[in-house]
Every structure is written in structure tokens, then in C-alpha cells.
Design an enzyme around this catalytic site. Structure first.
Site, PDB file in Angstrom:
ATOM      1  N   SER A 105       0.869  -1.181   0.000  1.00 55.18           N
ATOM      2  CA  SER A 105       0.000   0.000   0.000  1.00 55.18           C
ATOM      3  C   SER A 105       0.900   1.222   0.000  1.00 55.18           C
ATOM      4  O   SER A 105       2.073   1.137   0.383  1.00 55.18           O
ATOM      5  CB  SER A 105      -0.944  -0.018   1.207  1.00 55.18           C
ATOM      6  N   GLU A 134       1.339   5.552   0.719  1.00 51.54           N
ATOM      7  CA  GLU A 134       0.800   6.722   1.426  1.00 51.54           C
ATOM      8  C   GLU A 134       1.245   8.008   0.728  1.00 51.54           C
ATOM      9  O   GLU A 134       2.404   8.153   0.352  1.00 51.54           O
ATOM     10  CB  GLU A 134       1.308   6.715   2.873  1.00 51.54           C
ATOM     11  N   ASP A 137      -0.857  15.096  16.138  1.00 50.77           N
ATOM     12  CA  ASP A 137      -0.001  15.813  17.090  1.00 50.77           C
ATOM     13  C   ASP A 137      -0.507  17.233  17.274  1.00 50.77           C
ATOM     14  O   ASP A 137      -1.051  17.830  16.346  1.00 50.77           O
ATOM     15  CB  ASP A 137       1.443  15.823  16.584  1.00 50.77           C
ATOM     16  N   PHE A 149      13.876  13.766  11.081  1.00 51.39           N
ATOM     17  CA  PHE A 149      12.500  13.400  11.407  1.00 51.39           C
ATOM     18  C   PHE A 149      12.487  12.210  12.367  1.00 51.39           C
ATOM     19  O   PHE A 149      11.694  12.149  13.313  1.00 51.39           O
ATOM     20  CB  PHE A 149      11.731  13.102  10.119  1.00 51.39           C
ATOM     21  N   HIS A 207       3.669  -1.165   3.774  1.00 52.14           N
ATOM     22  CA  HIS A 207       3.094   0.160   3.519  1.00 52.14           C
ATOM     23  C   HIS A 207       4.260   1.108   3.245  1.00 52.14           C
ATOM     24  O   HIS A 207       5.169   1.232   4.069  1.00 52.14           O
ATOM     25  CB  HIS A 207       2.321   0.619   4.760  1.00 52.14           C
TER      26      HIS A 207
HETATM   27  P1  FAD Z   1      -2.782   7.082  19.980  1.00 48.38           P
HETATM   28  O1  FAD Z   1      -2.968   5.699  19.482  1.00 48.38           O
HETATM   29  O2  FAD Z   1      -3.951   7.748  20.622  1.00 48.38           O
HETATM   30  O3  FAD Z   1      -1.561   7.109  20.968  1.00 48.38           O
HETATM   31  C1  FAD Z   1      -0.299   6.584  20.571  1.00 48.38           C
HETATM   32  C2  FAD Z   1       0.582   6.321  21.784  1.00 48.38           C
HETATM   33  O4  FAD Z   1       0.958   7.523  22.401  1.00 48.38           O
HETATM   34  C3  FAD Z   1      -0.157   5.534  22.822  1.00 48.38           C
HETATM   35  O5  FAD Z   1       0.178   4.199  22.617  1.00 48.38           O
HETATM   36  C4  FAD Z   1       0.310   6.056  24.127  1.00 48.38           C
HETATM   37  O6  FAD Z   1       1.314   5.224  24.633  1.00 48.38           O
HETATM   38  C5  FAD Z   1       0.887   7.394  23.794  1.00 48.38           C
HETATM   39  N1  FAD Z   1       0.040   8.476  24.245  1.00 48.38           N
HETATM   40  C6  FAD Z   1      -1.001   8.973  23.605  1.00 48.38           C
HETATM   41  N2  FAD Z   1      -1.542   9.989  24.272  1.00 48.38           N
HETATM   42  C7  FAD Z   1      -0.786  10.113  25.377  1.00 48.38           C
HETATM   43  C8  FAD Z   1      -0.826  10.993  26.473  1.00 48.38           C
HETATM   44  N3  FAD Z   1      -1.747  11.958  26.559  1.00 48.38           N
HETATM   45  N4  FAD Z   1       0.128  10.845  27.433  1.00 48.38           N
HETATM   46  C9  FAD Z   1       1.058   9.872  27.336  1.00 48.38           C
HETATM   47  N5  FAD Z   1       1.132   9.017  26.307  1.00 48.38           N
HETATM   48  C10 FAD Z   1       0.234   9.139  25.359  1.00 48.38           C
HETATM   49  N6  FAD Z   1      -0.402  12.441  11.968  1.00 48.38           N
HETATM   50  C11 FAD Z   1      -1.190  13.345  11.337  1.00 48.38           C
HETATM   51  O7  FAD Z   1      -1.345  14.475  11.817  1.00 48.38           O
HETATM   52  N7  FAD Z   1      -1.829  13.050  10.148  1.00 48.38           N
HETATM   53  C12 FAD Z   1      -1.706  11.830   9.577  1.00 48.38           C
HETATM   54  O8  FAD Z   1      -2.311  11.591   8.522  1.00 48.38           O
HETATM   55  C13 FAD Z   1      -0.885  10.849  10.209  1.00 48.38           C
HETATM   56  N8  FAD Z   1      -0.737   9.615   9.682  1.00 48.38           N
HETATM   57  C14 FAD Z   1       0.010   8.679  10.354  1.00 48.38           C
HETATM   58  C15 FAD Z   1       0.097   7.383   9.828  1.00 48.38           C
HETATM   59  C16 FAD Z   1       0.851   6.404  10.476  1.00 48.38           C
HETATM   60  C17 FAD Z   1       0.910   5.012   9.888  1.00 48.38           C
HETATM   61  C18 FAD Z   1       1.557   6.731  11.664  1.00 48.38           C
HETATM   62  C19 FAD Z   1       2.403   5.692  12.371  1.00 48.38           C
HETATM   63  C20 FAD Z   1       1.471   8.011  12.211  1.00 48.38           C
HETATM   64  C21 FAD Z   1       0.693   8.990  11.566  1.00 48.38           C
HETATM   65  N9  FAD Z   1       0.560  10.278  12.087  1.00 48.38           N
HETATM   66  C22 FAD Z   1      -0.241  11.209  11.441  1.00 48.38           C
HETATM   67  C23 FAD Z   1       1.260  10.654  13.327  1.00 48.38           C
HETATM   68  C24 FAD Z   1       0.385  10.429  14.588  1.00 48.38           C
HETATM   69  O9  FAD Z   1      -0.704  11.322  14.563  1.00 48.38           O
HETATM   70  C25 FAD Z   1       1.265  10.674  15.805  1.00 48.38           C
HETATM   71  O10 FAD Z   1       2.221   9.658  15.911  1.00 48.38           O
HETATM   72  C26 FAD Z   1       0.536  10.889  17.122  1.00 48.38           C
HETATM   73  O11 FAD Z   1       1.471  11.402  18.063  1.00 48.38           O
HETATM   74  C27 FAD Z   1      -0.075   9.648  17.735  1.00 48.38           C
HETATM   75  O12 FAD Z   1      -1.157   9.233  17.024  1.00 48.38           O
HETATM   76  P2  FAD Z   1      -1.817   7.781  17.342  1.00 48.38           P
HETATM   77  O13 FAD Z   1      -2.996   7.642  16.493  1.00 48.38           O
HETATM   78  O14 FAD Z   1      -0.792   6.742  17.322  1.00 48.38           O
HETATM   79  O15 FAD Z   1      -2.272   8.049  18.857  1.00 48.38           O
END
Ligand code: FAD
Length: 308
Positions: free
Chosen positions: A21, A23, A115, A225, A275
Site C-alpha cells: 500500500s 501513502e 499531534d 524526522f 506500507h
Molecule cells: P494514539 O494511538 O492515541 O496514541 C499513541 C501512543 O501515544 C499511545 O500508545 C500512548 O502510549 C501514547 N500516548 C497517547 N496519548 C498520550 C498521552 N496523553 N500521554 C502519554 N502518552 C500518550 N499524523 C497526522 O497528523 N496526520 C496523519 O495523517 C498521520 N498519519 C500517520 C500514519 C501512520 C501510519 C503513523 C504511524 C502516524 C501517523 N501520524 C499522522 C502521526 C500520529 O498522529 C502521531 O504519531 C501521534 O502522536 C499519535 O497518534 P496515534 O494515532 O498513534 O495516537
């Protein structure tokens, strides 16, 4: 679409199937838009499982992400997945975007927390009227419809996470709420990925943990990064790119070899889904796909076959 790969270094037997896939991120100006359209048109004939389009935190790329999804859908044969983030937005705002994307024909989502606007490392605060985190967002998406939902996973730990157990707990919550695939943060240490998958399985999580592979177009930028998102840069990798900043041709050849080598090694370890973070550039990904035996379908390939 499954692709048959006949030659995998060291793999037992032959005929290993590999799925890919890709991105993309939404372009910021007309020139980037033209490059992206070329990239999509070049990579779509490789029949990816799906192509995903990133989404800016707080909905900052809502319109451009939508337009990019339409460009993918216009290829006619490539399933499109929309990333959705929940940081800095109310549930109503996010739900409206999901409804809009679903009306375009989107059935696949990558559900993410995103983020804070201060960037990686800034303290995350859920919006008071928003989804609290990615697990909560997955539940919200599932309430909408029977979408295919992917989420993020972190073989080398999320930088905000106290420990890997906290990460695994969050991944488990995302899966319990309906995610059926995790895509990893990019990494270069395959041993770390394998150890992570073992821990994921021991935690009772059985969805595919698809490696996110970043082709290295610019080693300095990738290293920069990587330091922000907790990805380790092994010494052997830095060594391979050492002194190539002013030699783009060799840099590119080394990058293709490094990524193909990483993929071959993962295949040897039993991985068959990948991916690619394309960075909206086709050449390295196209070359790597060729190296792992993935060929374009359609007219171009048929012409080649007839000529052979
Ligand atoms: P979550 O699953 O909610 O949390 C991830 C981890 O962070 C948790 O396991 C936990 O251990 C820790 N955590 C979360 N919240 C807290 C807290 N408040 N305190 C302490 N620990 C915490 N970003 C974008 O803006 N746009 C995108 O399109 C995008 N695509 C992505 C695609 C992939 C495949 C990946 C790997 C990342 C992508 N990101 C994107 C980045 C992502 O948004 C960040 O990594 C973000 O910090 C965490 O998102 P998550 O969905 O993993 O969060």
C-alpha cells in the site's frame, strides 16, 4: 491484489505473495499537485491493496486531502483510504468530514490522534468536545458504518509513551474498538520490529502489524524526522549514506538497495504486507516494487509481454 514473488533472498520455497500500500500527503501548491498526480498515475498500476492520504492535525488539510482522495478515486481501480485525526477538533467537525468522505465513496480510514499544533513533543490535550484519542476515534468511526479501519503502531515506542506496555495497551484498545490493521511508524531496525510483533502477539493482539517503509530520498531529512518520532538510526545506515549529500545519483541507488534489503529481510521473517511512505515521489517506490517482483498491470505491462 496479491503479487507472486519468486525470488526472495533466503526464503524457504518460492512463490511468496506480497501486498503493498502507498501513502501520499496532500500537496501544498499547484506544482506539488502536478507531481502528486504523476506519482499516483505511476504507482496505481502496481495494484496496491489501497492508497492512503494523510490528514493535517485540526483538519488543516481537510480540502486538499479531499481533493487528493478524489484524484486517487479517479484512477478507477485503486481503493483509497482517508487518514483522520482527532486532535484540535470537535466530534461534530470530525463526523462531518467522515460523512463527506464516505459520500465520496471512501470505506477505509486510518484513525489517528494527530499531534498538537506545536508539533511532536508538545503536550497533547484532547479537545473538550472531541474524541479523546485514536481508540475513541475508532469507536466513533465504527458507529458510522462498517469501515475498514487501520491505526498506528510504534515498534520503537511512541515518544510520549512511558513504556511499551502503555503503547500496547492503547493498541489493544484500538483493536477492541474495531481496528483491523496497524501500520507502523517507519523503522530501520528489523530486529526491533520482530521483537515488537512478538510482544503484540503475547498481549493477545492478532491483527496484521504492517511495516511502514520509508524510502530515503534525503538521509539528513529522514535522520532529523526520525529523532522526533523515536525511530532509531542504526550506525550501519548512517555509514551507507555518509558523504553522499552532494551525490544524488549514488544516494538514490543506495536508498533503493537499502529499502529492498529491508523488505527482503522482513519477508524472510514472514512479513508479506508493506506500507510505503512515498513522500509523493514515485521513483524509489517504483524501483523497490520492481525489486520485490511487483509489476504494473494494464496496458503498459501487456505491451511489454507482447514485445517479449
Ligand atoms: P494514539 O494511538 O492515541 O496514541 C499513541 C501512543 O501515544 C499511545 O500508545 C500512548 O502510549 C501514547 N500516548 C497517547 N496519548 C498520550 C498521552 N496523553 N500521554 C502519554 N502518552 C500518550 N499524523 C497526522 O497528523 N496526520 C496523519 O495523517 C498521520 N498519519 C500517520 C500514519 C501512520 C501510519 C503513523 C504511524 C502516524 C501517523 N501520524 C499522522 C502521526 C500520529 O498522529 C502521531 O504519531 C501521534 O502522536 C499519535 O497518534 P496515534 O494515532 O498513534 O495516537
Amino acid at each position: 491484489m496479491r503479487h507472486s514473488v519468486k525470488r526472495i533472498a533466503g526464503a524457504p520455497g518460492t512463490g511468496k505473495d506480497i501486498r503493498v500500500s502507498f501513502e501520499f500527503f496532500p500537496p501544498k501548491n499547484p506544482q506539488m499537485e502536478a507531481t502528486l498526480t504523476d506519482t499516483i498515475n505511476r504507482l496505481s498500476p502496481l495494484s496496491p491493496e489501497f492508497v492512503s492520504v494523510t490528514y493535517g492535525a485540526g483538519g488543516s488539510t481537510k480540502d486538499t486531502s479531499r481533493k487528493t482522495l478524489q484524484t486517487v478515486l479517479a484512477t478507477g481501480n485503486t481503493p483509497a483510504a482517508a487518514h483522520i485525526t482527532c486532535v484540535g477538533a470537535t466530534r461534530d467537525e470530525i463526523d462531518a468530514v467522515v460523512r463527506d468522505f464516505a459520500a465520496l465513496g471512501i470505506r477505509r480510514f486510518v484513525a489517528l490522534r494527530g499531534d498538537p499544533s506545536g508539533g511532536v513533543g508538545t503536550r497533547y490535550q484532547p479537545h473538550p468536545d472531541g474524541y479523546q484519542n485514536a481508540a475513541h476515534l475508532v469507536a466513533g468511526l465504527k458507529a458510522f458504518g462498517d469501515f475498514d479501519i487501520s491505526v498506528a503502531a510504534y515498534p520503537e515506542r511512541h515518544p510520549e509513551s512511558a513504556d511499551l506496555a502503555t503503547d500496547l495497551d492503547m493498541l489493544k484498545r484500538k483493536v477492541d474498538n474495531g481496528a483491523t490493521r496497524a501500520i507502523t511508524q517507519f523503522f530501520f531496525d528489523n530486529d526491533a520490529y520482530e521483537r515488537y510483533v512478538e510482544r503484540v502477539r503475547r498481549a493477545g493482539i492478532y491483527i496484521p502489524i504492517v511495516p511502514g517503509i520509508v524510502p530515503i530520498h534525503n538521509f539528513s531529512a529522514v535522520r532529523n524526522f526520525a529523532s522526533k518520532c523515536g525511530t532509531g538510526i542504526p550506525a550501519w545506515l548512517a555509514d551507507r549514506f555518509d558523504g553522499l549529500d552532494q551525490d544524488p545519483h549514488t544516494h538514490s541507488l543506495v536508498a533503493a538497495a537499502v529499502a529492498a534489503e529491508q523488505v527482503f529481510d522482513l519477508v524472510d521473517r514472514g512479513v508479506d504486507d508493506f506500507h510505503f511512505y512515498t513522500m509523493n515521489r514515485p521513483d524509489l517506490v517504483f524501483a523497490i516494487c520492481r525489486l520485490i517482483g511487483i509489476r504494473e498491470t494494464g496496458e503498459a505491462a501487456r505491451r511489454e509481454l507482447h514485445a517479449a
